[in-house]
Enzyme design. Structure first.
Site, mmCIF file in Angstrom:
data_model
loop_
_atom_site.group_PDB
_atom_site.id
_atom_site.type_symbol
_atom_site.label_atom_id
_atom_site.label_comp_id
_atom_site.label_asym_id
_atom_site.label_seq_id
_atom_site.Cartn_x
_atom_site.Cartn_y
_atom_site.Cartn_z
ATOM 1 N N ARG A 88 6.020 7.356 -1.564
ATOM 2 C CA ARG A 88 5.617 7.592 -0.175
ATOM 3 C C ARG A 88 5.985 6.463 0.772
ATOM 4 O O ARG A 88 6.469 6.700 1.874
ATOM 5 C CB ARG A 88 4.105 7.831 -0.070
ATOM 6 C CG ARG A 88 3.699 9.234 -0.364
ATOM 7 C CD ARG A 88 2.322 9.261 -0.977
ATOM 8 N NE ARG A 88 2.421 8.749 -2.337
ATOM 9 C CZ ARG A 88 2.651 9.514 -3.403
ATOM 10 N NH1 ARG A 88 2.722 10.799 -3.272
ATOM 11 N NH2 ARG A 88 2.775 8.984 -4.606
ATOM 12 N N THR A 89 5.730 5.228 0.349
ATOM 13 C CA THR A 89 5.987 4.123 1.276
ATOM 14 C C THR A 89 7.489 4.036 1.542
ATOM 15 O O THR A 89 7.924 3.924 2.689
ATOM 16 C CB THR A 89 5.438 2.800 0.698
ATOM 17 O OG1 THR A 89 4.079 3.014 0.341
ATOM 18 C CG2 THR A 89 5.525 1.682 1.707
ATOM 19 N N LYS A 117 21.870 -11.348 -11.741
ATOM 20 C CA LYS A 117 22.738 -12.466 -12.146
ATOM 21 C C LYS A 117 22.072 -13.809 -11.904
ATOM 22 O O LYS A 117 22.707 -14.852 -12.020
ATOM 23 C CB LYS A 117 24.049 -12.418 -11.353
ATOM 24 C CG LYS A 117 24.812 -11.124 -11.455
ATOM 25 C CD LYS A 117 26.056 -11.221 -10.585
ATOM 26 C CE LYS A 117 26.704 -9.884 -10.330
ATOM 27 N NZ LYS A 117 27.637 -9.958 -9.205
ATOM 28 N N ARG A 138 9.116 -4.392 -0.592
ATOM 29 C CA ARG A 138 7.983 -4.254 -1.504
ATOM 30 C C ARG A 138 8.302 -5.042 -2.764
ATOM 31 O O ARG A 138 9.414 -4.961 -3.295
ATOM 32 C CB ARG A 138 7.766 -2.783 -1.844
ATOM 33 C CG ARG A 138 6.907 -2.597 -3.071
ATOM 34 C CD ARG A 138 6.546 -1.165 -3.320
ATOM 35 N NE ARG A 138 5.544 -0.715 -2.362
ATOM 36 C CZ ARG A 138 4.756 0.335 -2.572
ATOM 37 N NH1 ARG A 138 4.863 1.036 -3.665
ATOM 38 N NH2 ARG A 138 3.878 0.698 -1.667
ATOM 39 N N HIS A 171 -1.243 -4.691 1.475
ATOM 40 C CA HIS A 171 -0.431 -3.516 1.790
ATOM 41 C C HIS A 171 -0.791 -3.124 3.226
ATOM 42 O O HIS A 171 -1.420 -2.097 3.475
ATOM 43 C CB HIS A 171 -0.749 -2.392 0.804
ATOM 44 C CG HIS A 171 0.262 -1.293 0.757
ATOM 45 N ND1 HIS A 171 1.279 -1.158 1.694
ATOM 46 C CD2 HIS A 171 0.407 -0.245 -0.104
ATOM 47 C CE1 HIS A 171 1.994 -0.081 1.395
ATOM 48 N NE2 HIS A 171 1.499 0.486 0.312
HETATM 49 C C1 NCD Z 1 -0.315 2.382 -3.285
HETATM 50 C C2 NCD Z 1 0.359 1.062 -3.620
HETATM 51 O O1 NCD Z 1 1.558 1.019 -3.855
HETATM 52 O O2 NCD Z 1 -0.349 0.069 -3.561
HETATM 53 N N1 NCD Z 1 0.581 3.426 -3.071
HETATM 54 C C3 NCD Z 1 1.111 3.621 -1.834
HETATM 55 O O3 NCD Z 1 1.733 2.755 -1.264
HETATM 56 N N2 NCD Z 1 0.873 4.805 -1.240
HETATM 57 C C4 NCD Z 1 -1.393 2.734 -4.213
HETATM 58 C C5 NCD Z 1 -1.130 2.812 -5.695
HETATM 59 O O4 NCD Z 1 -0.023 2.587 -6.163
HETATM 60 O O5 NCD Z 1 -2.086 3.134 -6.389
#
Ligand code: NCD
Length: 355
Positions: A88-89, A117, A138, A171
């Protein structure tokens, strides 16, 4: 776009600052430039981002509006650097960038980039910044986005960085979309102020709960209940922050007794990727921390169920068709609010508002 004064401070001095003090180095003229920490948002910004997201959502209802939005940043390129799994993100940031017209590049796996590398993340990021105008990243490494923002601010191409999830710690854009979902859910019932938010699941290791708890401190008369098995209960740093901001909170391990009082129930999955010994999470009994039709019957008719997703078995699929289950809408809200955030970073929020 003017950069920040992050190049006026050494990494060691910056890294020692509190999140609130760091925030000052991540904005220019009170506008967010690097989006790294939930503590960067204040109430006014949360309201403004919500309004801008709604404006974008409404403009995108016509072809003419879609083409207008796409013309805003069609001259820019965005890099998505996601070395930790994401559905989703990643996709909502991709869609948000596409809404605004960006061209997009991506690295999703260290094994296909020069990190394999032995290249440092600093050098990787610097390489991305040669080709792109913003980096959305991320990583499983807590605080990495901050280190990268500092490194870029001290390079010849100081472009913005957005933290799309870092380790167990933060997050912030998930918290932003969660706030937008709460704003929309309580639009006709007095907004978020005064509501009782219940967090359920792995509260020790879930970064979404940490970031959203921080954002909730911007609201009046909020009550929070953390419901989890003892081993997965919310950690002292969050509880201390809430106490310090005078937010009333409780800890519980009895979900059924709390459900009738909740205005929003925020479910989370067990984060077993952080287990330090094999199978450690599997030994924890989480069967009483799930929502099914029986639990639905205990909920207020006006309450909502949220989940950052992915889910495992903590929300039964029987719940999906109930109007109080807002997690699918929450997911779509992520696309609109991320578009709003990026539009604001690139200063096209005014033109969008005036459309
Ligand atoms: C979350 C995350 O990555 O922290 N997911 C997300 O970004 N929607 C929650 C999770 O992974 O449980």
């Amino acid at each position: 776009m003017k950069s920040t004064k992050l190049n006026e401070v050494s990494w060691s001095d910056f890294s020692e600052l509190t999140p609130i003090d760091k925030a000052e180095y991540l904005s220019t003229d009170n506008k967010i430039f690097h989006m790294l920490l939930a503590q960067q948002f204040n109430r006014k910004q949360l309201d403004e981002f919500g309004e801008l997201a709604t404006r974008i959502r409404k403009i995108a209802k016509t072809k003419e509006g879609i083409l207008f939005l796409r013309s805003q940043l069609a001259h820019k390129r965005a890099m998505l650097y996601f070395t930790q799994p994401s559905t989703r993100t990643f996709l909502s940031f991709t869609a948000a960038c596409q809404i605004l017209g960006f061209q997009i590049g991506e690295v999703r796996n260290k094994s296909t980039s020069s990190e394999f590398k032995g290249e440092t993340q600093e050098d990787s990021i610097r390489s991305f910044s040669s080709y792109f105008d913003i980096i959305i990243m991320r990583s499983e490494i807590g605080g990495l986005a901050e280190r990268m923002a500092w490194a870029l601010s001290n390079s010849e191409r100081p472009i913005p960085i957005i933290n799309a999830g870092s380790g167990k710690d933060q997050h912030p854009t998930q918290a932003l979309l969660d706030i937008y979902t709460l704003q929309r859910s309580f639009e006709k019932s007095g907004g978020i102020d005064g509501k009782h938010i219940v967090f359920v699941g792995d509260l020790a290791r879930g970064r979404t709960v940490r970031s959203l708890s921080m954002l909730l401190t911007n609201y009046q008369d909020i009550k929070i209940t953390f419901v989890a098995p003892n081993q997965l209960q919310a950690t002292p740093d969050i509880l201390e922050l809430l106490a310090c901001k005078n937010v009333s909170y409780d800890l519980s391990n009895n979900l059924r007794s709390i459900i009738p009082q909740a205005d929003a129930i925020y479910m989370t999955r067990i984060q077993d990727e952080w287990d330090t010994t094999s199978g450690e999470s599997a030994k924890i009994d989480t069967s009483n921390f799930c929502i099914g039709t029986k639990e639905l019957a205990l909920m207020k008719s006006t309450a909502v169920i949220m989940h950052p997703l992915p889910r495992r078995n903590e929300i039964s699929t029987d719940v999906d068709s109930d109007p109080r289950a807002v997690y699918w809408r929450q997911m779509r809200n992520g696309m609109w609010i991320r578009a709003a955030l990026i539009a604001s970073i690139f200063n096209c929020d005014k033109d969008i508002k005036n459309y």
